[in-house]
Motif scaffolding. Structure first.
Motif, PDB file in Angstrom:
ATOM      1  N   THR A 179      57.391  11.395 -15.464  1.00 27.09           N
ATOM      2  CA  THR A 179      58.724  11.951 -15.716  1.00 27.09           C
ATOM      3  C   THR A 179      58.602  13.458 -15.857  1.00 27.09           C
ATOM      4  OG1 THR A 179      60.709  11.787 -17.088  1.00 27.09           O
ATOM      5  CG2 THR A 179      58.598  11.809 -18.241  1.00 27.09           C
ATOM      6  N   SER A 180      59.707  14.133 -15.604  1.00 27.97           N
ATOM      7  CA  SER A 180      59.732  15.580 -15.761  1.00 27.97           C
ATOM      8  C   SER A 180      61.169  16.028 -15.963  1.00 27.97           C
ATOM      9  CB  SER A 180      59.145  16.269 -14.525  1.00 27.97           C
ATOM     10  OG  SER A 180      59.256  17.667 -14.623  1.00 27.97           O
ATOM     11  N   ILE A 237      54.960  29.856 -15.783  1.00 27.59           N
ATOM     12  CA  ILE A 237      54.131  29.198 -14.775  1.00 27.59           C
ATOM     13  C   ILE A 237      52.788  28.870 -15.412  1.00 27.59           C
ATOM     14  CG2 ILE A 237      53.280  29.297 -12.406  1.00 27.59           C
ATOM     15  CD1 ILE A 237      54.926  31.789 -11.988  1.00 27.59           C
ATOM     16  N   ALA A 238      52.218  27.752 -15.000  1.00 28.08           N
ATOM     17  CA  ALA A 238      50.870  27.393 -15.420  1.00 28.08           C
ATOM     18  C   ALA A 238      50.000  27.237 -14.180  1.00 28.08           C
ATOM     19  CB  ALA A 238      50.889  26.105 -16.235  1.00 28.08           C
ATOM     20  N   ASN A 239      48.690  27.283 -14.389  1.00 26.10           N
ATOM     21  CA  ASN A 239      47.783  27.061 -13.275  1.00 26.10           C
ATOM     22  C   ASN A 239      46.464  26.528 -13.809  1.00 26.10           C
ATOM     23  OD1 ASN A 239      46.977  26.954 -10.630  1.00 26.10           O
ATOM     24  ND2 ASN A 239      46.501  29.130 -10.443  1.00 26.10           N
ATOM     25  N   TYR A 240      45.813  25.776 -12.975  1.00 25.49           N
ATOM     26  CA  TYR A 240      44.463  25.294 -13.284  1.00 25.49           C
ATOM     27  C   TYR A 240      43.477  26.401 -12.936  1.00 25.49           C
ATOM     28  CZ  TYR A 240      40.129  22.619 -12.627  1.00 25.49           C
ATOM     29  OH  TYR A 240      38.846  22.161 -12.669  1.00 25.49           O
ATOM     30  N   ASP A 241      42.575  26.692 -13.859  1.00 28.43           N
ATOM     31  CA  ASP A 241      41.552  27.706 -13.635  1.00 28.43           C
ATOM     32  C   ASP A 241      40.184  27.020 -13.693  1.00 28.43           C
ATOM     33  OD1 ASP A 241      39.793  29.798 -13.580  1.00 28.43           O
ATOM     34  OD2 ASP A 241      40.839  31.019 -15.071  1.00 28.43           O
ATOM     35  N   PRO A 242      39.510  26.855 -12.536  1.00 28.30           N
ATOM     36  CA  PRO A 242      38.223  26.141 -12.539  1.00 28.30           C
ATOM     37  C   PRO A 242      37.111  26.910 -13.250  1.00 28.30           C
ATOM     38  CG  PRO A 242      38.678  27.051 -10.369  1.00 28.30           C
ATOM     39  CD  PRO A 242      39.918  27.273 -11.188  1.00 28.30           C
ATOM     40  N   THR A 243      37.326  28.186 -13.570  1.00 24.98           N
ATOM     41  CA  THR A 243      36.285  28.969 -14.241  1.00 24.98           C
ATOM     42  C   THR A 243      36.492  29.068 -15.743  1.00 24.98           C
ATOM     43  OG1 THR A 243      37.464  31.087 -13.976  1.00 24.98           O
ATOM     44  CG2 THR A 243      36.080  30.350 -12.148  1.00 24.98           C
ATOM     45  N   LEU A 244      37.612  28.504 -16.239  1.00 29.92           N
ATOM     46  CA  LEU A 244      37.936  28.602 -17.661  1.00 29.92           C
ATOM     47  C   LEU A 244      37.307  27.435 -18.422  1.00 29.92           C
ATOM     48  CD1 LEU A 244      39.667  30.233 -19.725  1.00 29.92           C
ATOM     49  CD2 LEU A 244      41.524  28.624 -19.257  1.00 29.92           C
ATOM     50  N   ILE A 245      36.637  27.734 -19.552  1.00 29.93           N
ATOM     51  CA  ILE A 245      36.027  26.681 -20.370  1.00 29.93           C
ATOM     52  C   ILE A 245      37.122  25.909 -21.093  1.00 29.93           C
ATOM     53  CG2 ILE A 245      34.555  26.223 -22.361  1.00 29.93           C
ATOM     54  CD1 ILE A 245      32.985  26.952 -19.923  1.00 29.93           C
ATOM     55  N   ASN A 246      37.051  24.577 -20.998  1.00 27.06           N
ATOM     56  CA  ASN A 246      37.995  23.700 -21.677  1.00 27.06           C
ATOM     57  C   ASN A 246      37.514  23.486 -23.111  1.00 27.06           C
ATOM     58  OD1 ASN A 246      39.508  21.328 -22.537  1.00 27.06           O
ATOM     59  ND2 ASN A 246      40.063  21.107 -20.374  1.00 27.06           N
ATOM     60  N   TRP A 261      56.634  24.460 -20.299  1.00 25.76           N
ATOM     61  CA  TRP A 261      57.984  24.735 -20.776  1.00 25.76           C
ATOM     62  C   TRP A 261      58.919  23.576 -20.408  1.00 25.76           C
ATOM     63  CZ3 TRP A 261      54.553  28.262 -19.037  1.00 25.76           C
ATOM     64  CH2 TRP A 261      54.293  29.375 -19.845  1.00 25.76           C
ATOM     65  N   SER A 262      58.362  22.518 -19.813  1.00 20.83           N
ATOM     66  CA  SER A 262      59.122  21.331 -19.429  1.00 20.83           C
ATOM     67  C   SER A 262      58.663  20.147 -20.266  1.00 20.83           C
ATOM     68  CB  SER A 262      58.910  21.005 -17.944  1.00 20.83           C
ATOM     69  OG  SER A 262      59.224  22.103 -17.120  1.00 20.83           O
ATOM     70  N   GLN A 303      54.987  14.910 -23.348  1.00 24.58           N
ATOM     71  CA  GLN A 303      54.486  16.196 -23.820  1.00 24.58           C
ATOM     72  C   GLN A 303      55.670  17.154 -23.842  1.00 24.58           C
ATOM     73  OE1 GLN A 303      51.464  18.982 -21.742  1.00 24.58           O
ATOM     74  NE2 GLN A 303      50.274  17.711 -23.136  1.00 24.58           N
ATOM     75  N   PHE A 304      55.951  17.692 -25.020  1.00 24.72           N
ATOM     76  CA  PHE A 304      57.144  18.510 -25.190  1.00 24.72           C
ATOM     77  C   PHE A 304      56.795  19.995 -25.117  1.00 24.72           C
ATOM     78  CE2 PHE A 304      58.006  14.437 -27.206  1.00 24.72           C
ATOM     79  CZ  PHE A 304      59.227  14.122 -26.631  1.00 24.72           C
ATOM     80  N   PRO A 305      57.769  20.821 -24.723  1.00 25.57           N
ATOM     81  CA  PRO A 305      57.509  22.246 -24.470  1.00 25.57           C
ATOM     82  C   PRO A 305      57.433  23.070 -25.753  1.00 25.57           C
ATOM     83  CG  PRO A 305      59.806  21.755 -24.013  1.00 25.57           C
ATOM     84  CD  PRO A 305      59.144  20.441 -24.343  1.00 25.57           C
ATOM     85  N   THR A 306      56.297  23.044 -26.409  1.00 27.76           N
ATOM     86  CA  THR A 306      56.073  23.879 -27.582  1.00 27.76           C
ATOM     87  C   THR A 306      54.848  24.755 -27.331  1.00 27.76           C
ATOM     88  OG1 THR A 306      54.617  22.268 -28.653  1.00 27.76           O
ATOM     89  CG2 THR A 306      56.996  22.062 -29.070  1.00 27.76           C
TER      90      THR A 306
END
Length: 784
Positions: free
Chosen positions: A287-288, A335-344, A414-415, A441-444
């Motif tokens: 859902t979105s 906007i969000a994006n996946y960053d393959p170089t960012l440590i989770n 934000w969605s 998952q709520f936009p907080t």
């Protein structure tokens, strides 16, 4: 079957509660008599089912479909509901134009256009969906041009233009409290849920989304034309700004694939999606609900072109266009994006999400593309009287669209979103009666952390990818013979770096065999933190080659005709299809092997014939028959008949498994195994291809069948138009009142669309849709 009696279905249904594990192997026991205990029916499923309309085809209500203890014909379960709802389309167009001469050498030109549409569509039977889906749309366009003749051989054209297109659409079930009426615990959607079940009996029962959008474009351009000797030089440029404001609320989607009612120890066991639905075993949920968002982008272009005559009968054309294109952005950086170089932080591994302005350096917006060059070359040669030879070559870059951009996590964080899916093809993601609340998952701000999307499917927007472009070429020979114009041309194109969306987190083919052991396949993904990681990889291609023949003739009487025939072949790695937001491939099994997907395009129609004729009926003043003035001519004179003919080959399609995907790849399609051609010598709408030529692959394997291996029905259509004009002298020289009658598909020929391609379902090979029937339209036009 609505009561859980599956004895008439040729699929063994297993009891979800009987799941056991012995020596690492899971298994279930079949339902006695293939019938479920009605007391085990999920109460939410029962409530949803009460809204599902009953069959109304006579066959479905005959005694043969009410028998017990025997396998029933497929017509008892599929294509047994006929519904035609009204489709009202009220549209209005307004056009205005003003010319003003400032000086003899300087003229202003202003024009506007307005279009409005009100379109209630009644497309679905049964409450609550037995309501109109209403579309309100309008488009406004305006432009102001200045034409300045500086010298007889030097002209400048400056133009500013603005266009705005707006659209709102919605279903009557919006915000009617159906989530409470059906007892769907914790649901926050204001729409009736979208239910899809697959397997032998596959179908869907869904609402539509509620949405609005406003799209604006601003264009400023300037063009200079300079004639100097044998050269006609044109150079100029333009600057464009694009805005897209939108809001979209989707119905919550619940998928039932049969994994809860299959036997994991039997590789051929598929389960039954409808049985999963009645038991409430949800295999997939999504859902979105997005807030109002604003996409922004700009581009600027400059070009130069030279048409020069080296000889009186030979002209060359050379041009070059330089393009700079910005990356799309959101007006508030949402906007969000996946960053393959960012440590989770949650897993201490590479690969995490970043969110617009909250993460410094987050690669959410593709950088500005500079240095894009599109050359064009052409020539026109008249070697002798009545002969003409033309040729050309050009490169055309493909800018990233707002639809593609919208699929790349616009508004994520934000969605309000939610998703869940089974990871082992054995147990469901959750039970329908428990509701989807744990998966929202709520936009907080707390939910905009690098780990906030862990466990979900995400989209990845790689930055600084090569721009997609298409090379096009043409060689055309024309010959005039006794007032006939003959034309033969070779036309081709080659697409390069085309964006194809697929997952870069699919379980590799070398590991999918673990699916047969009942293992949790999530652990074999390259990045186990996420489910699918969908991205546009600009590595696709296409190839088109064609021979195009044409014949044209105009007669002194005003009659004319044109005939065109094209023989062509079209190949690609996947035919992009717009999907609301983003562009998807029609079918792919192994996301890591795009070359294996190279085959005929979905748009491949080898033979296409089009024709048109215009025939002024020789009756009335100045004509062969009833040559007279007055009242008689006013009614019988001045009629014109025209017709268009269209015939083309059928389009390709790809058989795919319609049961739950047990390949173990977790992403992508599942191709069947092919044990025969599948082609029939005399195909019909009830069996266009032979489903028995395809079998279910073993669990934990890919199928060996290919993409676009079969072809659907061809198309044949004749349209006719009849027009009569009345000259109205009192409205001036251009006064004209015109009556027009149009008939599309005048012979009401049934043009079937492609068949159902879901192998393992009762509707495989069955055609249940067709293009439009005969359509009559009458109109009037007043011009002055």
């Amino acid at each position: 079957m609505r009561n859980g009696d599956f004895s008439g279905v040729p699929v063994t249904v297993y009891d979800p509660a009987s799941l056991t594990q012995v020596n690492g192997q899971y298994s279930r026991t079949p339902l006695p008599g293939n019938k479920m205990d009605p007391t085990k029916m999920d109460p939410v499923a029962a409530a949803i089912q009460s809204y599902l309309p009953l069959p109304n085809f006579p066959y479905a209500n005959q005694a043969g479909c009410n028998a017990t203890g025997v396998v029933l014909p497929s017509q008892c379960f599929t294509n047994n509901m006929y519904f035609v709802g009204p489709n009202i389309n009220n549209s209005m167009w307004f056009n205005e134009k003003i010319d003003f001469d400032i000086t003899p050498n300087n003229r202003l030109d202003a024009s506007t256009m307005q279009w409005k549409q009100y379109n209630p569509i009644h497309t679905r039977p049964g409450e609550p969906l037995n309501v109109y889906r209403t579309i309100h749309a309008f488009q406004n366009f305006g432009q102001l041009s200045d034409f300045w003749t500086i010298r007889p051989n030097l002209v400048n054209e400056f133009r500013v233009a603005f266009s705005r297109a707006a659209n709102t659409s919605g279903q009557g079930d919006y915000d009617q409290g159906y989530e409470n009426k059906i007892g769907l615990n914790g649901s926050i959607s204001p729409l009736f849920p979208a239910i899809t079940w697959s397997g032998y009996y596959s179908n869907n029962f869904n609402s539509e989304d509620e949405s609005w959008s406003n799209q604006n474009s601003f264009v400023t351009s300037d063009l200079v034309t300079w004639v100097k000797g044998k050269h006609v030089l044109k150079f100029g440029g333009e600057f464009d700004r694009y805005q897209l404001n939108k809001e979209d609320t989707n119905a919550e989607g619940y998928t039932f694939s049969g994994i809860d009612t299959r036997n994991p120890s039997a590789s051929t066991s598929t389960g039954l999606g409808y049985a999963d639905f009645l038991y409430g075993g949800v295999s997939g949920f999504s859902t979105s609900v997005t807030p109002a968002l604003g996409d922004r982008a700009w581009s600027t272009q400059a070009f130069v072109q030279d048409d020069f005559k080296t000889k009186p009968n030979l002209t060359f054309n050379i041009g070059l266009r330089y393009i700079i294109v910005s990356g799309w952005s959101e007006v508030q950086g949402r906007i969000a994006n996946y960053d393959p170089t960012l440590i989770n932080p949650a897993t201490s591994t590479f690969g995490a999400m970043c969110y617009g302005p909250t993460t410094p350096g987050c690669p959410t917006v593709a950088g500005t593309h500079k240095g894009i060059l599109d050359p064009r070359l052409g020539f026109a040669w008249q070697p002798m009287t009545n002969w003409s030879i033309r040729g050309g070559y050009g490169i055309y870059s493909q800018e990233d669209s707002s639809q593609t951009f919208g699929a790349r996590n616009l508004g994520l964080g934000w969605s309000t979103t939610g998703q869940a899916s089974s990871t082992n093809s054995i147990t469901p993601a959750f039970q329908l009666q428990t509701g989807p609340a744990p998966y929202y998952q709520f936009p907080t701000a707390a939910n905009r952390q690098p780990y906030s999307q862990n466990g979900n499917s995400i989209n990845y927007n790689p930055l600084h990818q090569q721009f997609g472009f298409v090379q096009e070429w043409r060689l055309d020979v024309q010959r005039a013979v006794k007032q006939f114009l003959l034309d033969a041309a070779y036309v081709g194109s080659h697409g390069n770096n085309l964006p194809y969306t697929r997952s870069i987190n699919q379980v590799p083919q070398s590991l999918i065999y673990y699916e047969a052991t009942g293992a949790n396949m999530q652990q074999y993904r390259p990045n186990t933190t996420f489910q699918a990681i969908n991205t546009d990889l600009n590595d696709g291609g296409s190839l088109y080659s064609s021979l195009q023949l044409g014949l044209r003739k105009e007669f002194a009487s005003g009659m004319s005709f044109i005939l065109n025939y094209t023989y062509s072949r079209t190949f690609d790695n996947g035919t992009p299809t717009p999907a609301g937001a983003g562009v998807t491939i029609d079918a792919i099994q192994n996301d890591y092997n795009l070359n294996a997907n190279w085959s005929r395009s979905l748009a491949d129609a080898p033979s296409v014939f089009n024709g048109g004729i215009v025939y002024p009926i020789p009756v009335g003043r100045g004509k062969t028959f009833l040559n007279s003035d007055g009242v008689l001519d006013a009614f019988v004179g001045g009629w014109q008949l025209s017709s268009n003919l269209m015939f083309h080959s059928g389009l390709p399609y790809t058989p795919l498994m319609g049961t739950s995907n047990q390949s173990g790849a977790l992403d992508g399609n599942w191709f069947p195994n092919r044990i025969g051609s599948g082609k029939l010598s005399n195909p019909t709408a009830t069996e266009w291809f032979n489903p028995a030529a395809f079998t279910t692959p073993a669990t934990g394997t890919f199928g060996d069948s290919g993409r676009t291996i079969l072809r659907g029905p061809g198309m044949a259509q004749v349209d006719v138009s009849l027009v009569k004009g009345f000259h109205l002298g009192f409205l001036g020289e251009r006064g004209l009142f015109q009556l027009k009658a149009d008939a599309s598909n005048v012979f009401n020929h049934t043009n079937f669309l492609n068949p159902n391609t879901s192998i393992g379902t009762s509707s495989a090979g069955v055609i249940s849709t067709a293009q439009g029937p005969r359509n009559l339209q009458f109109g009037a036009r007043l011009a002055f």
